[in-house]
Design a protein around this motif. Structure first.
Motif, PDB file in Angstrom:
ATOM      1  N   TYR A   1      -9.709  24.192   3.574  1.00 23.16           N
ATOM      2  CA  TYR A   1     -10.267  22.779   3.339  1.00 23.16           C
ATOM      3  C   TYR A   1      -9.089  22.127   2.130  1.00 23.16           C
ATOM      4  O   TYR A   1      -8.948  20.729   1.686  1.00 23.16           O
ATOM      5  N   ASP A   2      -8.514  23.179   0.588  1.00 24.07           N
ATOM      6  CA  ASP A   2      -7.457  22.410   0.627  1.00 24.07           C
ATOM      7  C   ASP A   2      -6.726  22.178   0.958  1.00 24.07           C
ATOM      8  O   ASP A   2      -5.763  21.093   0.250  1.00 24.07           O
ATOM      9  N   ALA A   3      -5.692  22.958   2.482  1.00 20.14           N
ATOM     10  CA  ALA A   3      -4.869  22.681   2.638  1.00 20.14           C
ATOM     11  C   ALA A   3      -3.694  20.693   3.122  1.00 20.14           C
ATOM     12  O   ALA A   3      -2.778  20.201   2.469  1.00 20.14           O
ATOM     13  N   PRO A   4      -5.496  19.822   2.952  1.00 25.81           N
ATOM     14  CA  PRO A   4      -4.725  18.802   2.962  1.00 25.81           C
ATOM     15  C   PRO A   4      -4.010  17.588   2.094  1.00 25.81           C
ATOM     16  O   PRO A   4      -3.972  16.414   1.679  1.00 25.81           O
ATOM     17  N   PHE A   5      -4.595  18.392   0.933  1.00 28.45           N
ATOM     18  CA  PHE A   5      -4.778  17.676  -0.812  1.00 28.45           C
ATOM     19  C   PHE A   5      -3.410  18.447  -1.623  1.00 28.45           C
ATOM     20  O   PHE A   5      -4.123  19.820  -2.560  1.00 28.45           O
TER      21      PHE A   5
ATOM     22  N   MET B   1       0.919  -1.284   0.182  1.00 26.01           N
ATOM     23  CA  MET B   1      -0.074   0.033  -0.011  1.00 26.01           C
ATOM     24  C   MET B   1       0.540   1.314   0.445  1.00 26.01           C
ATOM     25  O   MET B   1       1.868   1.293   0.953  1.00 26.01           O
ATOM     26  N   LYS B   2       0.470   2.350  -1.274  1.00 23.19           N
ATOM     27  CA  LYS B   2       1.460   3.139  -1.405  1.00 23.19           C
ATOM     28  C   LYS B   2       0.361   4.068   0.129  1.00 23.19           C
ATOM     29  O   LYS B   2      -0.744   4.313  -0.615  1.00 23.19           O
ATOM     30  N   VAL B   3       1.087   5.079   0.771  1.00 23.33           N
ATOM     31  CA  VAL B   3       0.490   5.536   1.623  1.00 23.33           C
ATOM     32  C   VAL B   3       1.365   7.187   1.573  1.00 23.33           C
ATOM     33  O   VAL B   3       2.771   7.286   1.471  1.00 23.33           O
ATOM     34  N   LEU B   4       0.122   8.116   1.728  1.00 25.75           N
ATOM     35  CA  LEU B   4       0.714   9.735   1.559  1.00 25.75           C
ATOM     36  C   LEU B   4       0.478  10.057   2.603  1.00 25.75           C
ATOM     37  O   LEU B   4      -0.133   9.827   3.546  1.00 25.75           O
ATOM     38  N   ARG B   5       1.761  10.955   3.069  1.00 24.03           N
ATOM     39  CA  ARG B   5       1.415  11.831   4.728  1.00 24.03           C
ATOM     40  C   ARG B   5       1.880  13.263   3.835  1.00 24.03           C
ATOM     41  O   ARG B   5       2.805  13.943   3.689  1.00 24.03           O
ATOM     42  N   THR B   6       0.136  14.275   4.332  1.00 24.99           N
ATOM     43  CA  THR B   6       0.335  15.972   4.086  1.00 24.99           C
ATOM     44  C   THR B   6       1.653  16.331   5.180  1.00 24.99           C
ATOM     45  O   THR B   6       1.621  16.011   6.359  1.00 24.99           O
ATOM     46  N   PRO B   7       2.249  17.233   4.573  1.00 24.46           N
ATOM     47  CA  PRO B   7       3.498  17.816   4.780  1.00 24.46           C
ATOM     48  C   PRO B   7       2.816  19.047   6.333  1.00 24.46           C
ATOM     49  O   PRO B   7       1.885  19.592   6.482  1.00 24.46           O
ATOM     50  N   ASP B   8       3.323  19.157   7.428  1.00 23.30           N
ATOM     51  CA  ASP B   8       3.013  19.725   8.314  1.00 23.30           C
ATOM     52  C   ASP B   8       3.051  20.576   8.182  1.00 23.30           C
ATOM     53  O   ASP B   8       2.122  21.890   8.619  1.00 23.30           O
ATOM     54  N   GLU B   9       3.369  21.735   6.824  1.00 23.85           N
ATOM     55  CA  GLU B   9       4.015  23.075   6.831  1.00 23.85           C
ATOM     56  C   GLU B   9       2.387  23.323   6.198  1.00 23.85           C
ATOM     57  O   GLU B   9       2.371  24.291   5.835  1.00 23.85           O
ATOM     58  N   ARG B  10       2.006  22.168   6.006  1.00 23.36           N
ATOM     59  CA  ARG B  10       0.430  22.999   5.185  1.00 23.36           C
ATOM     60  C   ARG B  10      -1.076  23.606   5.917  1.00 23.36           C
ATOM     61  O   ARG B  10      -1.613  24.117   5.000  1.00 23.36           O
ATOM     62  N   PHE B  11      -0.560  22.950   7.003  1.00 21.85           N
ATOM     63  CA  PHE B  11      -1.616  23.273   8.315  1.00 21.85           C
ATOM     64  C   PHE B  11      -1.060  24.294   9.031  1.00 21.85           C
ATOM     65  O   PHE B  11      -1.675  24.860  10.205  1.00 21.85           O
TER      66      PHE B  11
ATOM     67  N   ASP C   1      -2.783   9.715   7.735  1.00 21.84           N
ATOM     68  CA  ASP C   1      -2.561   8.876   6.800  1.00 21.84           C
ATOM     69  C   ASP C   1      -3.639   9.123   5.398  1.00 21.84           C
ATOM     70  O   ASP C   1      -4.884   8.612   5.519  1.00 21.84           O
ATOM     71  N   LYS C   2      -2.624   9.271   4.080  1.00 24.63           N
ATOM     72  CA  LYS C   2      -3.690   8.972   2.622  1.00 24.63           C
ATOM     73  C   LYS C   2      -3.709   8.043   1.979  1.00 24.63           C
ATOM     74  O   LYS C   2      -2.305   8.016   1.252  1.00 24.63           O
ATOM     75  N   PRO C   3      -3.622   6.241   1.995  1.00 24.99           N
ATOM     76  CA  PRO C   3      -4.062   5.940   0.272  1.00 24.99           C
ATOM     77  C   PRO C   3      -4.024   6.510  -0.284  1.00 24.99           C
ATOM     78  O   PRO C   3      -4.677   6.941  -0.521  1.00 24.99           O
ATOM     79  N   ALA C   4      -3.153   6.088  -1.448  1.00 28.19           N
ATOM     80  CA  ALA C   4      -2.901   6.262  -2.518  1.00 28.19           C
ATOM     81  C   ALA C   4      -3.349   6.169  -3.918  1.00 28.19           C
ATOM     82  O   ALA C   4      -4.007   6.236  -4.890  1.00 28.19           O
ATOM     83  N   ASP C   5      -3.920   4.987  -3.639  1.00 27.96           N
ATOM     84  CA  ASP C   5      -4.571   4.415  -4.281  1.00 27.96           C
ATOM     85  C   ASP C   5      -6.164   3.746  -3.914  1.00 27.96           C
ATOM     86  O   ASP C   5      -6.722   3.289  -3.196  1.00 27.96           O
ATOM     87  N   PRO C   6      -7.212   3.620  -4.744  1.00 31.66           N
ATOM     88  CA  PRO C   6      -8.960   4.083  -4.494  1.00 31.66           C
ATOM     89  C   PRO C   6      -9.067   2.957  -4.038  1.00 31.66           C
ATOM     90  O   PRO C   6     -10.224   2.630  -3.577  1.00 31.66           O
ATOM     91  N   ALA C   7      -8.373   2.026  -4.263  1.00 32.78           N
ATOM     92  CA  ALA C   7      -9.236   0.469  -4.754  1.00 32.78           C
ATOM     93  C   ALA C   7      -8.922   0.228  -2.378  1.00 32.78           C
ATOM     94  O   ALA C   7      -9.023  -1.163  -2.501  1.00 32.78           O
ATOM     95  N   ASP C   8      -7.709   0.872  -1.943  1.00 29.73           N
ATOM     96  CA  ASP C   8      -7.596   0.283  -1.012  1.00 29.73           C
ATOM     97  C   ASP C   8      -8.534   1.102  -0.019  1.00 29.73           C
ATOM     98  O   ASP C   8      -8.204   1.032   1.477  1.00 29.73           O
ATOM     99  N   TYR C   9      -9.423   1.937  -0.638  1.00 23.89           N
ATOM    100  CA  TYR C   9     -10.746   2.396   0.463  1.00 23.89           C
ATOM    101  C   TYR C   9     -11.681   1.606   0.195  1.00 23.89           C
ATOM    102  O   TYR C   9     -12.245   0.824  -0.682  1.00 23.89           O
ATOM    103  N   SER C  10     -12.317   1.566   1.289  1.00 20.08           N
ATOM    104  CA  SER C  10     -13.654   0.774   1.364  1.00 20.08           C
ATOM    105  C   SER C  10     -14.516   1.171   2.641  1.00 20.08           C
ATOM    106  O   SER C  10     -14.170   2.063   3.731  1.00 20.08           O
ATOM    107  N   PHE C  11     -15.825   0.955   2.255  1.00 21.43           N
ATOM    108  CA  PHE C  11     -16.624   1.607   4.383  1.00 21.43           C
ATOM    109  C   PHE C  11     -16.021   0.380   5.042  1.00 21.43           C
ATOM    110  O   PHE C  11     -15.914   1.320   6.182  1.00 21.43           O
ATOM    111  N   ALA C  12     -15.869  -0.763   5.127  1.00 24.51           N
ATOM    112  CA  ALA C  12     -15.410  -1.907   6.126  1.00 24.51           C
ATOM    113  C   ALA C  12     -14.031  -1.458   6.766  1.00 24.51           C
ATOM    114  O   ALA C  12     -13.878  -0.939   7.756  1.00 24.51           O
TER     115      ALA C  12
END
Length: 302
Positions: A197-201, A1-11, A88-99
């Protein structure tokens, strides 16, 4: 799983957001741990008020509500769902599910923080995830409030507004999250709030969760979350603790959604269900202090 982490300076230097970030590692389905962000404000020994955000917002959505609640003596716990805010933000849409969204959030709230005697408020995906957690362990909750959210099983007919939103999230060449949130309010947002609201992305690669969540809302009985949501409703139909509806008057997506709860959940009986006037889909932006006071009064009365 590729995971992205928004840099702290964005916040850094976000408007009206002086809260200290807190983090915990959470897991789901045996996947590698992810870092999940949350706020924890107010008296540490007070019963927690749990505030869950929806799509595509983050805990910043509750910045005008937390001070009202803490001033009344309440502890506020406000997570960022995985894929949003400082989590953290998984980068692949397939990594997300309701469960998985439920499991990650459950790990934080039940296993890491061990919250009990919870007053819970959820909106949008904060209701979808949060109501599943109420059903998973109802004894942890003292009371529940829902505004502009629900727990669909896929058996009803979704609104055309929601279907349009699903298509837009999946196909729009540009996904300007701050402007999307602004469009879900009655009064619109100023440039500084849109930027928050744009900051995390930082770019499109961070938006897999924000793009994917609309497609995970069940719209047919064939949806993978159908059975789990039906099972959750079986529990909720026996939930007799106080349950308040606080839907706004100006949301085309969830308008009338209180009818799914009132009369179906025992705890809704006798409650002072409230229409938040002048609120759009993101009623926390349009009427945050008023909504927070509704919760303060709800706690005091129950």
């Amino acid at each position: 799983m590729k995971v992205l982490r928004t840099p702290d300076e964005r916040f850094s230097d976000l408007a009206d957001f002086p809260f200290e970030p807190r983090y915990a590692e959470v897991t789901a389905d045996g996947l590698p741990p992810l870092r999940m962000h949350y706020l924890d404000e107010g008296p540490a020994d007070a019963a927690p008020v749990l505030l869950l955000h929806g799509e595509p917002t983050w805990s910043y959505l509750y910045r005008h509500m937390v001070p009202v609640l803490t001033a009344a003596g309440h502890r506020c716990v406000v997570p960022d769902l995985v894929g949003f805010g400082r989590s953290d933000k998984p980068a692949d849409p397939a990594d997300y599910s309701f469960a998985r969204l439920v499991a990650w959030t459950r790990d934080l709230l039940f296993d890491q923080l061990d919250l009990r005697d919870i007053t819970y408020f959820g909106q949008d995906w904060g209701a979808l995830v949060g109501l599943r957690l109420v059903a998973a362990d109802p004894n942890r909750y003292a009371r529940v409030a829902i505004g502009n959210g629900g727990l669909p099983t896929g058996e009803g007919t979704p609104t055309e507004a929601f279907l349009n939103w699903q298509r837009f999230a999946a196909t729009s060449p540009k996904f300007q999250i701050g402007r999307i949130v602004s469009g879900g309010t009655v009064g619109g947002l100023d440039d500084a709030t849109i930027a928050a609201y744009d900051a995390p992305f930082p770019d499109e690669t961070y938006m897999a969760g924000a793009r994917t969540l609309p497609s995970l809302v069940p719209t047919s009985p064939d949806d993978p979350a159908h059975a789990d949501n039906v099972a959750a409703w079986d529990v909720l139909r026996r939930f007799d603790k106080p349950f308040l509806c606080t839907f706004s008057d100006g949301d085309p997506i969830t308008k009338g959604g209180e009818r799914a709860f009132i009369g179906r959940i025992p705890g809704t009986e006798g409650q002072a269900h409230t229409t938040i006037e002048g609120g759009g889909h993101f009623l926390q932006e349009d009427r945050g202090p008023e909504l927070a006071q509704v919760l303060v009064d709800f706690i005091a009365a129950t």
